[in-house]
Motif scaffolding. Sequence first.
Motif, PDB file in Angstrom:
ATOM      1  N   GLY A  67      -4.728  11.758   1.685  1.00  0.00           N
ATOM      2  CA  GLY A  67      -5.246  10.503   2.222  1.00  0.00           C
ATOM      3  C   GLY A  67      -4.154   9.490   2.492  1.00  0.00           C
ATOM      4  O   GLY A  67      -3.007   9.841   2.796  1.00  0.00           O
ATOM      5  N   HIS A  68      -4.507   8.215   2.368  1.00  0.00           N
ATOM      6  CA  HIS A  68      -3.591   7.121   2.671  1.00  0.00           C
ATOM      7  C   HIS A  68      -2.372   7.171   1.759  1.00  0.00           C
ATOM      8  O   HIS A  68      -2.467   7.534   0.591  1.00  0.00           O
ATOM      9  CB  HIS A  68      -4.327   5.786   2.503  1.00  0.00           C
ATOM     10  CG  HIS A  68      -3.566   4.612   3.018  1.00  0.00           C
ATOM     11  ND1 HIS A  68      -3.116   4.516   4.325  1.00  0.00           N
ATOM     12  CD2 HIS A  68      -3.168   3.463   2.406  1.00  0.00           C
ATOM     13  CE1 HIS A  68      -2.479   3.373   4.484  1.00  0.00           C
ATOM     14  NE2 HIS A  68      -2.490   2.712   3.341  1.00  0.00           N
ATOM     15  N   ASN A  69      -1.226   6.773   2.310  1.00  0.00           N
ATOM     16  CA  ASN A  69       0.025   6.879   1.565  1.00  0.00           C
ATOM     17  C   ASN A  69       0.137   5.889   0.415  1.00  0.00           C
ATOM     18  O   ASN A  69       0.938   6.082  -0.501  1.00  0.00           O
ATOM     19  CB  ASN A  69       1.218   6.663   2.503  1.00  0.00           C
ATOM     20  CG  ASN A  69       1.368   7.784   3.501  1.00  0.00           C
ATOM     21  OD1 ASN A  69       0.858   8.874   3.303  1.00  0.00           O
ATOM     22  ND2 ASN A  69       2.066   7.514   4.597  1.00  0.00           N
ATOM     23  N   PHE A  70      -0.645   4.813   0.447  1.00  0.00           N
ATOM     24  CA  PHE A  70      -0.490   3.748  -0.535  1.00  0.00           C
ATOM     25  C   PHE A  70      -1.811   3.491  -1.259  1.00  0.00           C
ATOM     26  O   PHE A  70      -2.886   3.648  -0.687  1.00  0.00           O
ATOM     27  CB  PHE A  70       0.000   2.465   0.141  1.00  0.00           C
ATOM     28  CG  PHE A  70       1.215   2.683   1.015  1.00  0.00           C
ATOM     29  CD1 PHE A  70       2.460   2.891   0.446  1.00  0.00           C
ATOM     30  CD2 PHE A  70       1.103   2.704   2.396  1.00  0.00           C
ATOM     31  CE1 PHE A  70       3.576   3.104   1.233  1.00  0.00           C
ATOM     32  CE2 PHE A  70       2.213   2.912   3.198  1.00  0.00           C
ATOM     33  CZ  PHE A  70       3.458   3.124   2.616  1.00  0.00           C
ATOM     34  N   THR A  71      -1.704   3.080  -2.519  1.00  0.00           N
ATOM     35  CA  THR A  71      -2.909   2.862  -3.333  1.00  0.00           C
ATOM     36  C   THR A  71      -3.117   1.390  -3.677  1.00  0.00           C
ATOM     37  O   THR A  71      -4.124   1.057  -4.314  1.00  0.00           O
ATOM     38  CB  THR A  71      -2.824   3.662  -4.645  1.00  0.00           C
ATOM     39  OG1 THR A  71      -1.707   3.182  -5.420  1.00  0.00           O
ATOM     40  CG2 THR A  71      -2.642   5.148  -4.364  1.00  0.00           C
ATOM     41  N   TRP A  72      -2.189   0.524  -3.315  1.00  0.00           N
ATOM     42  CA  TRP A  72      -2.314  -0.905  -3.595  1.00  0.00           C
ATOM     43  C   TRP A  72      -1.826  -1.706  -2.402  1.00  0.00           C
ATOM     44  O   TRP A  72      -0.879  -1.314  -1.715  1.00  0.00           O
ATOM     45  CB  TRP A  72      -1.485  -1.285  -4.823  1.00  0.00           C
ATOM     46  CG  TRP A  72      -1.477  -2.771  -5.093  1.00  0.00           C
ATOM     47  CD1 TRP A  72      -2.387  -3.484  -5.811  1.00  0.00           C
ATOM     48  CD2 TRP A  72      -0.509  -3.724  -4.617  1.00  0.00           C
ATOM     49  NE1 TRP A  72      -2.059  -4.819  -5.816  1.00  0.00           N
ATOM     50  CE2 TRP A  72      -0.908  -4.989  -5.095  1.00  0.00           C
ATOM     51  CE3 TRP A  72       0.642  -3.617  -3.834  1.00  0.00           C
ATOM     52  CZ2 TRP A  72      -0.185  -6.155  -4.812  1.00  0.00           C
ATOM     53  CZ3 TRP A  72       1.364  -4.772  -3.551  1.00  0.00           C
ATOM     54  CH2 TRP A  72       0.951  -6.017  -4.052  1.00  0.00           C
ATOM     55  N   SER A  73      -2.488  -2.832  -2.162  1.00  0.00           N
ATOM     56  CA  SER A  73      -2.077  -3.748  -1.098  1.00  0.00           C
ATOM     57  C   SER A  73      -2.299  -5.179  -1.579  1.00  0.00           C
ATOM     58  O   SER A  73      -3.210  -5.454  -2.371  1.00  0.00           O
ATOM     59  CB  SER A  73      -2.893  -3.493   0.169  1.00  0.00           C
ATOM     60  OG  SER A  73      -2.657  -4.513   1.140  1.00  0.00           O
ATOM     61  N   ASN A  74      -1.472  -6.103  -1.084  1.00  0.00           N
ATOM     62  CA  ASN A  74      -1.672  -7.516  -1.423  1.00  0.00           C
ATOM     63  C   ASN A  74      -2.708  -8.173  -0.513  1.00  0.00           C
ATOM     64  O   ASN A  74      -2.978  -9.368  -0.625  1.00  0.00           O
ATOM     65  CB  ASN A  74      -0.344  -8.272  -1.367  1.00  0.00           C
ATOM     66  CG  ASN A  74       0.243  -8.335   0.043  1.00  0.00           C
ATOM     67  OD1 ASN A  74      -0.227  -7.656   0.965  1.00  0.00           O
ATOM     68  ND2 ASN A  74       1.282  -9.136   0.208  1.00  0.00           N
ATOM     69  N   ASN A  75      -3.266  -7.378   0.409  1.00  0.00           N
ATOM     70  CA  ASN A  75      -4.359  -7.825   1.293  1.00  0.00           C
ATOM     71  C   ASN A  75      -3.974  -9.007   2.184  1.00  0.00           C
ATOM     72  O   ASN A  75      -4.837  -9.803   2.567  1.00  0.00           O
ATOM     73  CB  ASN A  75      -5.605  -8.184   0.469  1.00  0.00           C
ATOM     74  CG  ASN A  75      -6.216  -6.974  -0.206  1.00  0.00           C
ATOM     75  OD1 ASN A  75      -6.297  -5.897   0.382  1.00  0.00           O
ATOM     76  ND2 ASN A  75      -6.641  -7.131  -1.454  1.00  0.00           N
ATOM     77  N   ARG A 120       2.451   2.681  -3.475  1.00  0.00           N
ATOM     78  CA  ARG A 120       1.762   3.759  -4.176  1.00  0.00           C
ATOM     79  C   ARG A 120       2.047   3.596  -5.669  1.00  0.00           C
ATOM     80  O   ARG A 120       3.090   4.027  -6.171  1.00  0.00           O
ATOM     81  CB  ARG A 120       2.229   5.138  -3.698  1.00  0.00           C
ATOM     82  CG  ARG A 120       1.423   6.257  -4.369  1.00  0.00           C
ATOM     83  CD  ARG A 120       1.980   7.635  -4.089  1.00  0.00           C
ATOM     84  NE  ARG A 120       1.231   8.632  -4.856  1.00  0.00           N
ATOM     85  CZ  ARG A 120       1.699   9.821  -5.199  1.00  0.00           C
ATOM     86  NH1 ARG A 120       2.916  10.184  -4.832  1.00  0.00           N
ATOM     87  NH2 ARG A 120       0.961  10.660  -5.892  1.00  0.00           N
ATOM     88  N   LEU A 121       1.110   2.978  -6.361  1.00  0.00           N
ATOM     89  CA  LEU A 121       1.281   2.706  -7.793  1.00  0.00           C
ATOM     90  C   LEU A 121       0.468   3.658  -8.654  1.00  0.00           C
ATOM     91  O   LEU A 121       0.680   3.726  -9.865  1.00  0.00           O
ATOM     92  CB  LEU A 121       0.872   1.262  -8.098  1.00  0.00           C
ATOM     93  CG  LEU A 121       1.639   0.169  -7.340  1.00  0.00           C
ATOM     94  CD1 LEU A 121       1.118  -1.204  -7.739  1.00  0.00           C
ATOM     95  CD2 LEU A 121       3.133   0.277  -7.581  1.00  0.00           C
TER      96      LEU A 121
END
Length: 207
Positions: free
Chosen positions: A107-115, A125-126
């Motif tokens: 799936g998506h490369n990253f698991t967290w975003s500051n939105n 990716r944390l």
Amino acid sequence: MWKSTVDVVVNSYSKNHIDVEINSNRQDRWRFTGIYGHPEDENKYKTGLLLKGLWDNQGRPWLCGGDLNLMFQSSEKMGGWGFSSEEADILREAIDYCHLEDLGYVGHNFTWSNNRGGAENIQERLDRFLANRAWRDLFPDENCAEIVSDAWERGGDLCSKIAFTSSNLSAWSREKFGDFMKELQACKGKMEQLMEETQTEEVIAQM
């Protein structure tokens, strides 16, 4: 984890981890550790110490995962300040010390975003899952690989391949793990509730 077919024993827990032994009639006994890594920059080294402290050198099947708040390589960060090689060293040393392997992701490369939008957006990716060789042998992934390859052999456009793969991977996950993750999350939520109630009682007692 109250089902008669699954026996779970909590070995230890803290605000940053829960470590359990799992035994079911499907597989041999194995170990799961859920991790919430220290988010503060000055405390991130403690996550590495926590992982190292949980390693028992007995070679039992061990799955470890959660929000580690650490990244392994620069490709796991997009936007914001530069990638921290010091933080990567903390995670890399802990993984090597515990003889764990990153299980990767779909799936998506990253698991967290500051939105935030535009140039202010940061994604990282944390979250990740790690396992030792004994756990991977207990839950071999050849069936998972076959599901993905079958989707591409079916032909059709990319969307239909993704839909077919997602559906079959979900069925494979339910067959291999049952409701384990959902039940573990419920157990974790109950424990957090009890910890909050205990802290509230302590505050009231001090008043």
